[in-house]
Motif scaffolding. Structure first.
Motif, PDB file in Angstrom:
ATOM      1  N   THR A 252       7.112   3.464   1.935  1.00  8.49           N
ATOM      2  CA  THR A 252       6.651   2.535   2.962  1.00  8.49           C
ATOM      3  C   THR A 252       7.021   3.049   4.357  1.00  8.49           C
ATOM      4  N   MET A 253       6.466   2.407   5.367  1.00  9.79           N
ATOM      5  CA  MET A 253       6.791   2.672   6.770  1.00  9.79           C
ATOM      6  C   MET A 253       6.639   4.160   7.123  1.00  9.79           C
ATOM      7  N   VAL A 273       2.376   2.599  -2.778  1.00 10.91           N
ATOM      8  CA  VAL A 273       2.210   3.009  -1.387  1.00 10.91           C
ATOM      9  C   VAL A 273       2.157   1.722  -0.571  1.00 10.91           C
ATOM     10  N   GLY A 274       3.255   1.420   0.118  1.00  2.00           N
ATOM     11  CA  GLY A 274       3.431   0.109   0.722  1.00  2.00           C
ATOM     12  C   GLY A 274       4.024  -0.838  -0.307  1.00  2.00           C
ATOM     13  N   TYR A 275       4.847  -1.774   0.173  1.00  2.41           N
ATOM     14  CA  TYR A 275       5.468  -2.729  -0.749  1.00  2.41           C
ATOM     15  C   TYR A 275       5.933  -3.949   0.036  1.00  2.41           C
ATOM     16  N   GLU A 279       4.798  -1.669   5.748  1.00  3.60           N
ATOM     17  CA  GLU A 279       3.557  -0.909   5.888  1.00  3.60           C
ATOM     18  C   GLU A 279       3.558   0.290   4.939  1.00  3.60           C
ATOM     19  N   PRO A 280       2.373   0.855   4.660  1.00  6.86           N
ATOM     20  CA  PRO A 280       2.297   1.958   3.700  1.00  6.86           C
ATOM     21  C   PRO A 280       3.023   3.208   4.178  1.00  6.86           C
ATOM     22  N   ALA A 298      -1.061   6.833  -4.737  1.00  6.56           N
ATOM     23  CA  ALA A 298      -0.723   7.986  -3.911  1.00  6.56           C
ATOM     24  C   ALA A 298      -1.584   7.952  -2.660  1.00  6.56           C
ATOM     25  N   ALA A 299      -1.058   8.515  -1.564  1.00  7.93           N
ATOM     26  CA  ALA A 299      -1.818   8.546  -0.316  1.00  7.93           C
ATOM     27  C   ALA A 299      -1.198   9.554   0.624  1.00  7.93           C
ATOM     28  N   GLY A 300      -2.057  10.237   1.396  1.00  7.47           N
ATOM     29  CA  GLY A 300      -1.591  11.108   2.458  1.00  7.47           C
ATOM     30  C   GLY A 300      -1.008  12.418   1.960  1.00  7.47           C
TER      31      GLY A 300
END
Length: 330
Positions: A252-253, A273-275, A279-280, A298-300
């Motif tokens: 997060t963040m 991703v985010g919780y 923010e994610p 998953a992201a980024g």
């Protein structure tokens, strides 16, 4: 540094045989020789070794190497030894009761003797300190955190311990701390295991909180394996997740987390991703096994870690970690 235990025991056996022969020849002189040999208790403290991951960077983590060795058997003696200035190896023998959080000064190794060293009731506060090792101890029933790393502490290695049935976090890292490795620990019968990052508002953590988590056994624990804010890069590899009720890893963040070579068994939410209200973050997942588990999020992208390491195949992780994590498995 402590000599290799197997080598020392071999030397001990050889010297004991020599002493026996000398006794037949010279009587009392051999008895004097035999009594100078190390006792079994003196051989019970394991080797410390060296960390893999972030705790090996920034000059490395050696704990109390080069300082005096002191063995403690009660809470008062342990609390006093933890606060002393200068390097020291503090050997914890038997069951020791603490209350609240007990400060740990820089350049300390806190090392359990044998396979039954334990700390109950309280925890260790590594605050504004550097170069600390905590190894081979069973923590239980802590009334705040078991181990709290905070206020810019650096080069911390938490290795081959167990954590169960405490109040809050088992191994929390926050408030601009950095260069930490958490390895080969067994977490069980507990909810909150490994917080990384103080809060959504504590933006001072940006640029810090570089932590490696490897070969830990998250055994039926609920959440925070870890739960990450702001940190980049966090490396989560070769851990065994089994039956974690809430989730495995949460980024997060805008944290950057690499999750690789882990084994998730019966985990509905292996990665987030985010919780909650956070923010994610960014999360890269690769080479993991999801056995009876949900789909990972998953992201980024996340930069690769700068250190070298050996990745075990994820299929082999349940056997490797369940047989090797926790106290008494060095």
């Amino acid at each position: 540094m402590r000599t290799n235990v197997k080598q020392h025991l071999s030397t001990l056996r050889t010297n004991t045989v020599a002493a026996t022969g000398a006794f037949a020849a010279v009587g009392a002189a051999a008895v004097l020789f035999a009594t100078t040999l190390p006792s079994a208790a003196e051989e019970a403290a394991p080797l410390v070794g060296s960390p893999v991951g972030w705790a090996a960077e920034n000059g490395g983590t050696t704990g109390g190497e080069g300082g005096e060795t002191v063995r403690v058997t009660d809470g008062g003696a342990l609390a006093d030894a933890l606060e002393q200035d200068g390097p020291a190896v503090i050997e914890v023998e038997g069951s020791i009761g603490l209350s609240g959080m007990n400060d740990v000064a820089s350049d300390k190794t806190v090392l359990g003797v044998g396979s039954d060293a334990e700390i109950t009731g309280g925890g260790l506060n590594i605050s504004g300190s550097s170069n600390v090792i905590v190894q081979n101890i069973a923590f239980s029933g802590w009334d705040d955190d078991a181990i709290n790393v905070q206020e810019g502490s650096t080069n911390i290695w938490i290795d081959h311990n167990s954590f169960t049935n405490g109040y809050d976090g088992a191994t929390d890292v926050k408030r601009e701390s950095d260069y930490v490795t958490i390895s080969w620990n067994h977490y069980f019968d507990h909810e909150k295991t490994a917080l990384l990052g103080h809060s959504d508002d504590h933006t001072e953590d940006v640029g810090h909180l570089r932590v490696s988590y490897h070969h830990n056994f998250f055994d039926g624990t609920g959440s925070r394996h870890p739960r990450v804010r702001f940190a980049d890069q966090v490396h989560v590899f070769n851990n065994y997740y089994r039956g974690n009720a809430e989730y495995g890893v949460a980024s997060t963040m805008d944290a950057g987390v690499i999750v690789e070579g882990n084994y998730f068994e019966g985990v509905d939410n292996p990665t987030h991703v985010g919780y909650a209200d956070s923010e994610p973050g960014r999360l890269v997942e690769r080479d993991n096994v999801y056995d009876g588990s949900g789909e990972p999020e998953a992201a980024g992208s996340v930069p690769e870690v700068p250190y070298s390491y050996t990745l075990d195949g994820a299929d082999s992780i349940p056997g490797i970690v369940s047989g090797g994590a926790g106290p008494g498995n060095l």
